[in-house]
Write a protein that holds these residues in place. Structure first.
Motif, PDB file in Angstrom:
ATOM      1  N   GLY A  59      35.278  36.930  40.328  1.00  0.00           N
ATOM      2  CA  GLY A  59      36.624  37.002  40.073  1.00  0.00           C
ATOM      3  C   GLY A  59      36.836  38.022  39.095  1.00  0.00           C
ATOM      4  N   ILE A  60      36.364  39.234  39.016  1.00  0.00           N
ATOM      5  CA  ILE A  60      36.431  40.093  37.953  1.00  0.00           C
ATOM      6  C   ILE A  60      37.931  40.776  37.781  1.00  0.00           C
ATOM      7  CG2 ILE A  60      34.113  40.725  37.669  1.00  0.00           C
ATOM      8  CD1 ILE A  60      34.569  43.245  39.237  1.00  0.00           C
ATOM      9  N   ALA A  61      38.729  40.521  38.632  1.00  0.00           N
ATOM     10  CA  ALA A  61      40.072  41.131  39.048  1.00  0.00           C
ATOM     11  C   ALA A  61      40.615  40.465  37.715  1.00  0.00           C
ATOM     12  CB  ALA A  61      40.713  40.869  39.971  1.00  0.00           C
ATOM     13  N   LYS A  62      40.614  38.991  37.620  1.00  0.00           N
ATOM     14  CA  LYS A  62      41.350  38.472  36.588  1.00  0.00           C
ATOM     15  C   LYS A  62      40.939  38.693  35.181  1.00  0.00           C
ATOM     16  CE  LYS A  62      43.348  33.864  37.144  1.00  0.00           C
ATOM     17  NZ  LYS A  62      43.395  32.821  37.948  1.00  0.00           N
ATOM     18  N   THR A  63      39.524  39.087  35.078  1.00  0.00           N
ATOM     19  CA  THR A  63      38.921  39.482  33.814  1.00  0.00           C
ATOM     20  C   THR A  63      39.654  40.693  33.305  1.00  0.00           C
ATOM     21  OG1 THR A  63      36.830  38.241  34.391  1.00  0.00           O
ATOM     22  CG2 THR A  63      36.877  39.690  32.427  1.00  0.00           C
ATOM     23  N   LEU A  64      39.642  41.765  34.349  1.00  0.00           N
ATOM     24  CA  LEU A  64      39.876  43.032  34.026  1.00  0.00           C
ATOM     25  C   LEU A  64      41.310  43.232  33.612  1.00  0.00           C
ATOM     26  CD1 LEU A  64      37.923  44.943  36.866  1.00  0.00           C
ATOM     27  CD2 LEU A  64      37.846  45.517  34.459  1.00  0.00           C
ATOM     28  N   ALA A  65      42.218  42.408  34.648  1.00  0.00           N
ATOM     29  CA  ALA A  65      43.474  42.657  34.471  1.00  0.00           C
ATOM     30  C   ALA A  65      44.105  42.525  32.972  1.00  0.00           C
ATOM     31  CB  ALA A  65      44.202  41.656  35.391  1.00  0.00           C
ATOM     32  N   VAL A  66      43.450  41.717  32.307  1.00  0.00           N
ATOM     33  CA  VAL A  66      44.061  41.312  30.742  1.00  0.00           C
ATOM     34  C   VAL A  66      43.196  41.859  29.784  1.00  0.00           C
ATOM     35  CG1 VAL A  66      45.057  39.304  31.561  1.00  0.00           C
ATOM     36  CG2 VAL A  66      42.517  39.164  30.793  1.00  0.00           C
TER      37      VAL A  66
END
Lengths: 573, 573
Positions: free
Chosen positions: A274-281
């Protein structure tokens, strides 16, 4: 860094005419594309070369030579059956993100024109490999080959080029410098020398989608890169290859043009990471482009507050059927729209609003039941031949789509049942014809749902996006009722497309008013070879950015103008 | 509705040349303004007429004849002392908001040019009443008359006109219609007729500010109106009159041009009612423009998710002092910047970064203490004469500013103490000269603060916005340290302006790089009659929209492009 192999002059000689042609196209919005739509347009050996190139990628490690690789990951399985067995670098963000910023200064100083021309060179190289990309798109999205070729190839490249044209135009609207002289009556004028520079926001994140990895990815990718931002590409885990190839080409071109290849990088996640969530912020991420579910799109808009967020989410697309002077053309046009890629386009119609008392047509009055039956017959006729059906339908992209389709018969009377089709080349492919379900749009029922009567929403399945090959023939009391339902559907659920059939200029005007008021893109009386679910770059806007389906349109000035800021430096002259 | 008294042709004859000139100005960014800057530019009787008109408003009910008035409210007290005693209609939103939407269709159909020309007529009528507006701005903001006249009059009108020009240009970039013909080899081409319409988002809310009600309000007001959106004006409770006058003029012009006057309306709150928060999250409100505190701006960005939100919040403006070849010019330029409107501009420098070991100047090496003392002397000299001081300083806008100033001597060594000035015309006005406080910017101290050492922030008052006539002479180890402090100040606290003085081209380049990387507008080596806190419409951008001080710049395409959406209707040709 080695001396540039691609000089600005070479880039200009090769691509400036194309850029100028694209700028002209977005202002006239006449038909134009520099990318051949037919597979034969790429040379005699291109089909075999492309297939061989795609096959050669399978079972390999996809080397990118980007900083911070701390392992390998990947597990794409083609919707047609085979596992791709390609492994991609997994990135240590603490190393990769700073490395991506290192080349920003030189990329900014290159200026809007050189950035645009470098982007055009990237697109030209992708175009030359369209056959290879077509196979990569086919075996990640489940699109049939011809669609993967066109939508994943020339049409995606068109949308990328369109974004470059908008980005370039936007950046050169303010001059690079200006002399400012303000009269002061008898005294000397006040004089300033000013410079204006398009300055990037920071790293741009592309969160790719499963169904149209290149088509939905290229506008954001090229808009951000052309406005000076490094681009981190986070593909959907089931559709990595087309974007990994894109990143590789971009890195090659950047290096050859004398820029840091790390301005474009790939971030592939490990299963469940789930790196999208990590990257997004992360604070380094200043722009996000996303195509996918409403839930995650809404999450991004709410939480990625440090970034400009461009989302294309889900919507409920409606076709209003009031009357027609080409009944057969209407039916065959709609049948094609419902069938193409098994209804797995964000633009596929879902709800067909048909007056309970029937419609007037050139073939006489048709009752609601007749319209539904005739449409079902039209779909069945279109897909009667298995070879043709396979070429139109492609494969279901994932098990969730199949599950929704399997559940369709619980949603109402099934007017057209889905049929299983065998693909002789890919026996494991899940290929299904679309289902049509009858529904009742009686005003009371949906008003109750909207008044917040909780459970009522579940009674109205057609008011939720049912992504995949399920559409609803919704019986309405009148066209007036249809328009009210259309309005509330667009306002509350969003819509990428609206279609309508009417012979009444008054009704036409009323439908237009709803679309203007609720910000929805409308196709009227399509009966020929243009379909409501297809848009053409340089001319059609994809989505409006003004209803809940998407907060941006592809492509307009608003899509590019906030990806950079103009920084002014003024000095006394 | 009565027949229009202002025909499109009349509007075009009168204003199209001005619109064209504005379009030219925003593309060349050379000096231009159609609005006279000198009070004498408005005719011989204008000063007396304007004052009389302002006086006639006092002690009255400000009738607007807008729907849903459910009472009267208002309690403005001039920062110069007198209560204005003007009462404004209080709106029942359940009546007013629907009424504001009623005229949207006709306003949309009028098209971008007519909307722009109507806006120009509104601005022209406001311009004709500049003297009246000047008094209204003076007695709500506390600006001295000349500043209220210029910034609240012609400069605000310029910014409004600039926004109209951007809005018009953006809407006509897409043609109103297009014929699209796609070749199909030997078959007939696919042919579509397409129309493209700029469609408004919905009601636009302006949340006005106390210090520059017109200057900060007009860009959003005119950008939204020109792009088809009804405009609800919610003034700051202490600065209602200038915007109420604006609303009245706009309603008059709309009606005369045959449009619904309710496209522009006023919402004044009862004491403590806090209607901005209520309005901001209503579904009818689709655009918000706000100038004010960071706390409420952040709240709006987080909560008004149904709206496009444009905010100008607080920042910490820095001047880097490295070296100069015009020491005297630098000091007098800075002294003026610090004094103008008692430092109550969002663009006023707060932190002057001065190397601990001094700077090189045309008057020899100057130590940190000498620079600070010379600057203090320059301010004292500028404001030594009370009449001149009153004309520059104006009055403190509210008791919070005075409280912050009174607390300044607790923040460090006071290099220049604030002085109380009497205004002979308005004995109740609170007039104060600016204070300069010495601070130490030693790297350790501010790094500690930034590493999240909680309490440390309180030890570094110069890193929070201290709105009003307090600036900090911050001793830094070197210019390199200054740039690092500048970078982190802009990145973490935001900045509307950055100034710098240097004779080194290398240092100049380094400062530019910081501003390009952190998105801050830079003024270099200003020693004459242009000040870092002043920007000129059509040429200078106010804010960058790329750092925490503001999410938008005045004015660029990004400020207007998302206030409308282009709705396409396509038909088979």
């Amino acid at each position: 860094m080695a001396a540039a192999q691609l000089s600005p002059q070479q880039l200009s000689d090769k691509h400036r005419p194309t850029l100028d042609r694209a700028l002209d196209a977005i202002s006239t919005r006449a038909y134009w594309s520099p990318h051949p739509e037919h597979p034969k347009g790429y040379g005699e050996t291109a089909p075999a070369d492309g297939l061989a190139a795609f096959q050669a990628l399978r079972g390999t490690r996809f080397e990118l030579d980007q900083p911070g690789t701390d392992g390998w990951t990947g597990g794409e399985i083609s919707p047609y059956g085979p596992a791709l067995e390609v492994e991609y670098p997994h990135a240590d963000l603490e190393v990769l993100l700073p490395a991506m910023r290192a080349g920003m200064g030189a990329w900014r100083e290159a200026g809007p024109e050189t950035r645009a021309l470098v982007c055009l060179e990237i697109l030209a190289r992708i175009s030359a490999r369209t056959h290879e990309f077509a196979h990569a798109v086919m075996h990640t999205s489940g699109q049939a080959f011809m669609m993967a070729f066109q939508a994943g190839g020339p049409h995606a490249q068109d949308r990328g080029l369109e974004a470059v044209a908008y980005a370039y135009q936007e950046q050169v609207r303010t001059p690079a410098d200006a002399d400012w002289s303000k009269p002061q009556g008898k005294r000397d004028p006040l004089e300033l020398r000013k410079t204006f520079t398009a300055a990037a926001r920071g790293i741009s994140l592309l969160v790719g989608c499963n169904t149209f990895p290149t088509w939905n990815g290229y506008p954001g990718l090229f808009a951000s890169l052309a406005t000076g931002n490094p681009m981190l590409v986070k593909p959907h885990p089931r559709a990595v290859l087309p974007l990994a190839l894109t990143v590789r080409v971009a890195r090659e071109v950047l290096a050859e043009a004398g820029f840091d290849p790390n301005l474009v990088a790939l971030a592939v996640e490990r299963p469940g990471e789930g790196i999208a969530k990590t990257l997004a912020v992360r604070p380094e991420i200043r722009i996000i482009d996303y195509t996918g579910s409403t839930a995650f799109g809404d999450w991004l808009e709410a939480h990625a507050r440090q970034a400009q967020v461009y989302t294309e989410k889900a919507g409920v697309n409606t076709v209003v059927i009031d009357s027609t002077d080409d009944y057969k053309g209407m039916l065959s046009n709609l049948a094609f729209s419902l069938s193409l890629y098994s209804g797995q386009m964000c633009t596929t119609p879902q709800n067909l609003l048909i007056p309970r008392d029937g419609i007037a047509t050139d073939a006489g009055e048709k009752s609601y039941d007749e319209v539904v039956a005739d449409l079902a017959a039209s779909v069945s006729g279109l897909l009667g031949d298995d070879a043709r059906a396979n070429a139109l339908l492609g494969a279901l992209v994932n098990p969730e789509v199949k599950a929704r389709l399997d559940a369709a018969d619980g949603l109402g009377d099934v007017a057209l049942a889905s049929r299983e089709i065998t693909n002789p080349d890919f026996p494991d492919a899940v290929v299904r014809t679309p289902a049509i379900v009858k529904a009742d749009g009686a005003r009371k029922a949906w008003e109750k749902a909207w008044e917040g009567a909780g459970a009522a929403d579940a009674e109205l399945p057609y008011l939720a996006e049912c992504f995949g090959p399920v559409s609803f023939a919704v019986a309405v009391d009148s066209t007036e009722d249809a328009l009210e339902l259309l309005r509330r559907t667009v306002r509350d659920k969003g819509a990428m497309t609206v279609g309508a059939y009417t012979t009444s200029s008054e009704t036409e005007r009323a439908i237009e008013d709803v679309c203007l008021e609720e910000s929805a893109q409308l196709s009227l009386n399509l009966t020929g070879g243009v379909y409501v679910n297809q848009t053409a770059a340089f001319s059609d806007f994809h989505g409006s950015g003004g209803n809940p389906a998407a907060n941006a349109a592809l492509c307009d000035a608003a899509f590019v103008a906030n990806r950079f800021r103009v920084v002014e430096v003024r000095r006394q002259a």
